[in-house]
Every structure is written in C-alpha cells, then in structure tokens.
Design an enzyme around this catalytic site. Structure first.
Site, PDB file in Angstrom:
ATOM      1  N   GLY A 203     -22.268   4.169  -0.368  1.00 62.51           N
ATOM      2  CA  GLY A 203     -23.585   4.292  -0.999  1.00 62.51           C
ATOM      3  C   GLY A 203     -24.586   5.034  -0.128  1.00 62.51           C
ATOM      4  O   GLY A 203     -25.764   5.143  -0.471  1.00 62.51           O
ATOM      5  N   ARG A 204     -24.133   5.548   1.038  1.00 62.77           N
ATOM      6  CA  ARG A 204     -25.066   6.244   1.935  1.00 62.77           C
ATOM      7  C   ARG A 204     -25.524   7.559   1.318  1.00 62.77           C
ATOM      8  O   ARG A 204     -24.751   8.247   0.653  1.00 62.77           O
ATOM      9  CB  ARG A 204     -24.383   6.571   3.272  1.00 62.77           C
ATOM     10  CG  ARG A 204     -24.161   5.383   4.143  1.00 62.77           C
ATOM     11  CD  ARG A 204     -23.487   5.784   5.448  1.00 62.77           C
ATOM     12  NE  ARG A 204     -22.101   6.146   5.270  1.00 62.77           N
ATOM     13  CZ  ARG A 204     -21.297   6.533   6.274  1.00 62.77           C
ATOM     14  NH1 ARG A 204     -21.766   6.613   7.495  1.00 62.77           N
ATOM     15  NH2 ARG A 204     -20.043   6.841   6.052  1.00 62.77           N
TER      16      ARG A 204
ATOM     17  N   GLN B 178     -10.713  12.608   2.048  1.00 62.44           N
ATOM     18  CA  GLN B 178     -11.617  13.247   3.032  1.00 62.44           C
ATOM     19  C   GLN B 178     -11.435  14.773   2.925  1.00 62.44           C
ATOM     20  O   GLN B 178     -11.202  15.248   1.833  1.00 62.44           O
ATOM     21  CB  GLN B 178     -11.356  12.733   4.463  1.00 62.44           C
ATOM     22  CG  GLN B 178     -11.742  11.285   4.684  1.00 62.44           C
ATOM     23  CD  GLN B 178     -10.665  10.318   4.254  1.00 62.44           C
ATOM     24  OE1 GLN B 178      -9.516  10.461   4.607  1.00 62.44           O
ATOM     25  NE2 GLN B 178     -11.031   9.299   3.511  1.00 62.44           N
TER      26      GLN B 178
ATOM     27  N   ASP C  63     -15.917  14.598  -0.387  1.00 62.54           N
ATOM     28  CA  ASP C  63     -16.749  14.422  -1.583  1.00 62.54           C
ATOM     29  C   ASP C  63     -16.954  15.725  -2.353  1.00 62.54           C
ATOM     30  O   ASP C  63     -17.986  15.928  -2.983  1.00 62.54           O
ATOM     31  CB  ASP C  63     -18.125  13.828  -1.208  1.00 62.54           C
ATOM     32  CG  ASP C  63     -17.987  12.634  -0.292  1.00 62.54           C
ATOM     33  OD1 ASP C  63     -17.215  11.734  -0.643  1.00 62.54           O
ATOM     34  OD2 ASP C  63     -18.627  12.605   0.772  1.00 62.54           O
TER      35      ASP C  63
ATOM     36  N   LYS D 253     -12.664  16.240  -5.743  1.00 61.07           N
ATOM     37  CA  LYS D 253     -11.220  16.440  -5.913  1.00 61.07           C
ATOM     38  C   LYS D 253     -10.688  15.688  -7.133  1.00 61.07           C
ATOM     39  O   LYS D 253      -9.752  16.143  -7.791  1.00 61.07           O
ATOM     40  CB  LYS D 253     -10.471  16.001  -4.644  1.00 61.07           C
ATOM     41  CG  LYS D 253     -10.835  16.840  -3.427  1.00 61.07           C
ATOM     42  CD  LYS D 253     -10.136  16.373  -2.179  1.00 61.07           C
ATOM     43  CE  LYS D 253     -10.716  15.143  -1.519  1.00 61.07           C
ATOM     44  NZ  LYS D 253     -12.016  15.309  -0.863  1.00 61.07           N
ATOM     45  N   GLY D 254     -11.302  14.536  -7.425  1.00 60.15           N
ATOM     46  CA  GLY D 254     -10.852  13.723  -8.565  1.00 60.15           C
ATOM     47  C   GLY D 254     -10.911  14.497  -9.872  1.00 60.15           C
ATOM     48  O   GLY D 254     -10.022  14.391 -10.724  1.00 60.15           O
ATOM     49  N   LYS D 255     -11.935  15.302 -10.006  1.00 63.15           N
ATOM     50  CA  LYS D 255     -12.087  16.095 -11.225  1.00 63.15           C
ATOM     51  C   LYS D 255     -10.932  17.087 -11.362  1.00 63.15           C
ATOM     52  O   LYS D 255     -10.433  17.354 -12.455  1.00 63.15           O
ATOM     53  CB  LYS D 255     -13.432  16.821 -11.155  1.00 63.15           C
ATOM     54  CG  LYS D 255     -13.565  18.006 -12.060  1.00 63.15           C
ATOM     55  CD  LYS D 255     -14.546  17.755 -13.155  1.00 63.15           C
ATOM     56  CE  LYS D 255     -14.624  18.932 -14.085  1.00 63.15           C
ATOM     57  NZ  LYS D 255     -15.964  19.301 -14.428  1.00 63.15           N
TER      58      LYS D 255
ATOM     59  N   ALA E 124     -11.816   6.566   1.459  1.00 65.18           N
ATOM     60  CA  ALA E 124     -12.003   7.618   0.449  1.00 65.18           C
ATOM     61  C   ALA E 124     -12.743   7.068  -0.765  1.00 65.18           C
ATOM     62  O   ALA E 124     -12.778   5.872  -1.005  1.00 65.18           O
ATOM     63  CB  ALA E 124     -10.644   8.145   0.012  1.00 65.18           C
ATOM     64  N   GLY E 125     -13.307   7.994  -1.521  1.00 62.79           N
ATOM     65  CA  GLY E 125     -13.935   7.597  -2.776  1.00 62.79           C
ATOM     66  C   GLY E 125     -13.710   8.710  -3.775  1.00 62.79           C
ATOM     67  O   GLY E 125     -14.277   9.781  -3.644  1.00 62.79           O
ATOM     68  N   HIS E 126     -12.798   8.504  -4.687  1.00 64.77           N
ATOM     69  CA  HIS E 126     -12.525   9.518  -5.696  1.00 64.77           C
ATOM     70  C   HIS E 126     -13.142   9.098  -7.016  1.00 64.77           C
ATOM     71  O   HIS E 126     -12.730   8.106  -7.596  1.00 64.77           O
ATOM     72  CB  HIS E 126     -11.001   9.710  -5.863  1.00 64.77           C
ATOM     73  CG  HIS E 126     -10.377  10.403  -4.694  1.00 64.77           C
ATOM     74  ND1 HIS E 126      -9.062  10.286  -4.365  1.00 64.77           N
ATOM     75  CD2 HIS E 126     -10.905  11.247  -3.778  1.00 64.77           C
ATOM     76  CE1 HIS E 126      -8.810  11.025  -3.295  1.00 64.77           C
ATOM     77  NE2 HIS E 126      -9.910  11.611  -2.922  1.00 64.77           N
TER      78      HIS E 126
ATOM     79  N   THR F 106     -18.144   5.406  -1.462  1.00 64.61           N
ATOM     80  CA  THR F 106     -17.606   4.252  -0.741  1.00 64.61           C
ATOM     81  C   THR F 106     -18.701   3.393  -0.125  1.00 64.61           C
ATOM     82  O   THR F 106     -18.674   2.170  -0.234  1.00 64.61           O
ATOM     83  CB  THR F 106     -16.625   4.740   0.364  1.00 64.61           C
ATOM     84  OG1 THR F 106     -15.601   5.485  -0.286  1.00 64.61           O
ATOM     85  CG2 THR F 106     -15.993   3.584   1.115  1.00 64.61           C
TER      86      THR F 106
ATOM     87  N   LEU G  61     -21.679  23.684  -9.374  1.00 63.98           N
ATOM     88  CA  LEU G  61     -22.455  24.927  -9.388  1.00 63.98           C
ATOM     89  C   LEU G  61     -23.765  24.718 -10.149  1.00 63.98           C
ATOM     90  O   LEU G  61     -24.794  25.320  -9.829  1.00 63.98           O
ATOM     91  CB  LEU G  61     -21.632  26.056 -10.042  1.00 63.98           C
ATOM     92  CG  LEU G  61     -22.269  27.435 -10.034  1.00 63.98           C
ATOM     93  CD1 LEU G  61     -22.463  27.940  -8.603  1.00 63.98           C
ATOM     94  CD2 LEU G  61     -21.429  28.446 -10.823  1.00 63.98           C
ATOM     95  N   ASP G  62     -23.743  23.822 -11.148  1.00 63.42           N
ATOM     96  CA  ASP G  62     -24.943  23.554 -11.951  1.00 63.42           C
ATOM     97  C   ASP G  62     -26.110  23.060 -11.107  1.00 63.42           C
ATOM     98  O   ASP G  62     -27.275  23.313 -11.435  1.00 63.42           O
ATOM     99  CB  ASP G  62     -24.625  22.529 -13.056  1.00 63.42           C
ATOM    100  CG  ASP G  62     -23.973  21.274 -12.495  1.00 63.42           C
ATOM    101  OD1 ASP G  62     -22.968  21.421 -11.760  1.00 63.42           O
ATOM    102  OD2 ASP G  62     -24.464  20.160 -12.771  1.00 63.42           O
TER     103      ASP G  62
END
Ligand code: IMP
Length: 426
Positions: A301-302, A223, A13, A16-18, A39-41, A299, A331-332
């Site tokens: 919602g936890r 992951q 998490d 990586k998608g960005k 996975a959840g991208h 993936t 970083l924000d």
C-alpha cells in the site's frame, strides 16, 4: 510452441498481470520462477479484479495449470490463505502445482526481515518485510527448509532444530528479541504440509513434459530487471533473479526452451522502497502521476516514487533479457502532461553515459539527460488500434522503440483487457 518469458524491465509494478491476461487464451502453464509474496500482480478478468501475491496468475483461467517453481520462496500460510480466498470467489485452485524444491519462508525469516531493516536505520532497503531476503539467505547457506520437507515430519523437525538454534542466537543476542519455540512452528507447519500435499510435486518434470509436447508455457517474472540481485541497483534489489535468464534456473528449463521474451514497461517509471532513481520527477509531477496512475503498492500500500521513462535502464534491460518485444502500459496516464520527458542518458562529472554505468557511485550521483517530447491532451482510453492514438502518443511509443531498439507489440490504455492497442508487431 516453446516458452515465453514475461519480465518487468523497470523496478516492478509494470502491469505484467495484464499481459498474462492477454496471452492466457493460448497458454497451458503459467509458472512463477522467483520471488515470493513480495510480488503483487493485479489482474482484471471479466470485470473482476484480483490482486495475487504468490499464486501464479494462470490460476484465473480454467484451462491453465499454475506452477510455483523451485526458485520461488513460499510462505505456506500465505499460500493457503490466497488459495482459500480464490476458492471463496469461485476460482478453482485444484490444479496448482508447488515444487517440492521451493524453499519455505519461516516465521523467523519474517522476524529477521523486520529487525534487520530496523537496525539498518537510514540505510534500510525498504523491503516488503515478507521474509524474502532471509529465506533466500538460508537457501544459499544450505540451511533452508523446502516444501518437500513438510511431507516428512522427522526431517522437518531436524531441519527446524538446526535452523532455530542459529536464528534464536541471532534474535536474542544480536537483536534483543525473544527466542522462537520450535514446537509451535512444527505443529502448524506439518498441518500446512497435509493441506498442501496434493499440490507438492516435481514441477520440473511436469514442465519438461509440457514443453516436449509443444504446450505453451509462460514464465511469469515477479519484481523486475532493475531489482535483480545480480544485475539491478544492488543493494536496493530483491534477493532473486527476475530477469528472463532467471526463468531457466528458477523453473528448471534450458535457454532454448524460451523463444519469446516480452518486456513490460510503464510509459513512465515507478519505484517503491529505497535506492537511486535518476529519472525521479519533481514532487508536482509525481503527485500527478500518483494521482492519475493510482500509484500505490499492491503488496504494502506504499505510495510509489515516480519518474520519467528511463531509456538508459530500458536499453540495459532489453539486452539483459534479450527482449523480442515490449508491452507499454499506462500510456493513458501521460495524457495529463503538456510535454513528456524521456531520460536518454546520464551525466556524471562531465561524462555522458548512454549505457548503464558500471559503477554504483555513478548511478547514485548521475543526473538525467532529458529529451522533451510534445504531449497530447486527448483522453486515449478508448483507443483500440494504433491509428486511434493521437500523433503525439504514437510518436512517443515510436521514440521508446527506437531508444530500446525493441518493437512495441501492445500498448495498454486502461486496466481491463479491452483497454489495449495492438501495435505493428506481435
Ligand atoms: P524484498 O523483495 O521484500 O526483499 O524488497 C527488496 C526491494 O524490492 C524493496 O525495494 C522492495 O520495495 C522491492 N520490491 C519487492 N517486490 C516488489 C514488487 O513486486 N514491486 C515493486 N518493488 C518490489
């Protein structure tokens, strides 16, 4: 142009998608090489937010070919559902390639993931319950069923029978569950095979040709390093190899096909599921990080567990993956703190560990040694160049670069493509 591997260096998490989005313009193939729909991208393209679990993020770019490599475990209904959902939003999935050698997640894998976790009780791993571990276990035991088997009803029926004989014994005699009937699975899965037949192909050959032509191939890790089966915090890991080396085995390319390795880290750490986490923050700081960073799993919602940046694990990951650069996301979120901690070593029984400890007991029981850096109070979402960042934020990034001996090429300060600061390198 050779291949680029994109890997998470923490517990997943990292965003990586960005980074795929930032690289997409010059990418011809985006390849998943391990994991499955655990996975959840999350990726925001032209203001639209997509949460992908199995389909490579390259699908969102018409010029990219998305590839699911042999090292991935695939649930056919999930894949079809995800493709349909993308099509419904106007995303063409026609170019998606699925390796015939990819193993399938079957209904009994889902059932086993659930009952095994339940039986483990307080020792449970906190899996995503998507059948990932049981599917990889069958692959290693050589009783797995592969995507290509969906195209041959006779072979599929035979393999299913062999697998079900064993699974039903396990389910009924050990776990007290009802047996699973083969006929229902067979009809359903052969229909999935018809639907996926146009996509099932020899992806290894496709990628060799692409690399030989000089196309740019992006190997998209799911992951992350600390969840790697061989090098992560075993047993609290996933059942595959997210590290950059895993791209070779999972996609069928050689180490010399990859000449750029980008490690993605959050400016702090998060982890979902059980397992040791030395730099986990106190509940008050965790609440701020969860709140400001919206730290809930894509993936399941936890709520994610939160920690300070762990430079010991980071250094280990930088070397394991032979990172050529780092991308630091979120970083924000750290603007919310007056001072920021970085874990620079672990302490156990009077011994200071600057390198990742070789023994699980040490990692489980060690205490973090923190360095405390001054924070910055400014909102930094509007920063676009390194000079736009407040001094505190720049010093923080420089300290991480120094601790990991790896240059930071981009820093992300928000969810969209624009929210990116290009640093000195890259
Ligand atoms: P599994 O991969 O579902 O078997 O879960 C094993 C461990 O990996 C659990 O701790 C999960 O929470 C973790 N995990 C699996 N996929 C991801 C992910 O995409 N992000 C973060 N953690 C994950």
């Amino acid at each position: 142009m050779g291949g680029t591997a994109l890997v998470g260096i923490q517990w997943g998490d990292e965003g990586k998608g960005k980074v795929t989005d930032l690289l997409a313009e010059h990418t011809d193939y985006v390849v998943r090489y391990q994991g499955g729909n655990n996975a959840g991208h999350t990726i925001v393209v032209e203001g639209e937010r997509y949460a992908l679990h199995l389909v490579p993020t390259g699908v969102l770019y018409p010029h990219c070919t998305p590839v699911i490599g042999p090292g991935v475990v695939v649930s056919p209904p999930v894949l079809i559902e995800e493709m349909d959902a993308l099509q419904a939003r106007g995303v063409d999935t026609g170019k998606l390639l699925l390796s015939g050698n990819a193993h399938l997640i079957m209904p009994y894998h889902l059932e086993l993931d659930r009952v095994i976790e339940r039986r483990l009780g307080k020792n449970r791993l906190g899996t995503t319950k998507r059948g990932i571990g049981p599917a990889y276990a069958d692959k290693a035991a050589r009783i797995g069923i592969r995507a290509q088997d969906l195209l041959d009803s006779k072979i599929f029926g035979r393999k299913l029978e062999v697998a079900l004989k064993e699974k039903n014994l396990l389910l009924t005699r050990i776990y007290g569950r009802l047996p699973i009937e083969s006929s229902a699975i067979e009809d359903e899965y052969l229909a999935f095979g018809i639907r996926l037949s146009a996509h099932i192909s020899d992806t290894t050959h496709v990628l060799h040709s692409a690399l030989d032509r000089g196309d740019h191939v992006l190997f998209e890790g799911a992951q992350a390093t600390m969840l790697d089966l061989d090098h992560g915090t075993y047993p609290y890991v996933t059942s595959s190899n997210p590290i950059a080396g895993g791209a070779c085995a999972g996609a069928g390319v050689g180490p010399r096909d990859i000449d750029r390795v980008i490690g993605v880290c959050k400016a702090y750490c998060t982890r979902v599921g059980s397992g040791p986490f030395p730099s986990e923050t106190d509940p008050a700081d965790a609440e701020i990080l969860v709140d400001v960073g919206a730290e809930y799993g894509t993936t399941t919602g936890r709520k994610r567990r939160c920690g300070w940046f762990d430079a010991v694990a980071g250094r280990y990951a930088a070397r394991l993956n032979t990172l050529t650069e780092l991308v630091m996301t979120k970083l924000d979120v750290l603007s919310a703190f007056e001072t920021i901690k970085v874990c620079v070593a672990y302490q156990y029984k009077g011994h200071r560990y600057e390198d990742f400890p070789p023994n699980q007991t040490i990692f489980n029981k060690c205490r973090p040694v923190y360095e405390e850096l001054p924070g910055w109070s400014e909102e930094i979402g509007g920063a676009r160049k390194a000079e736009d960042l407040p001094k505190g934020a720049r010093s923080y990034v420089e300290r991480v670069e120094e601790l990991l001996a790896t240059p930071v090429s981009w820093v992300s300060v928000g969810p969209s493509r624009d929210h990116t600061v290009k640093m000195g390198y890259g």
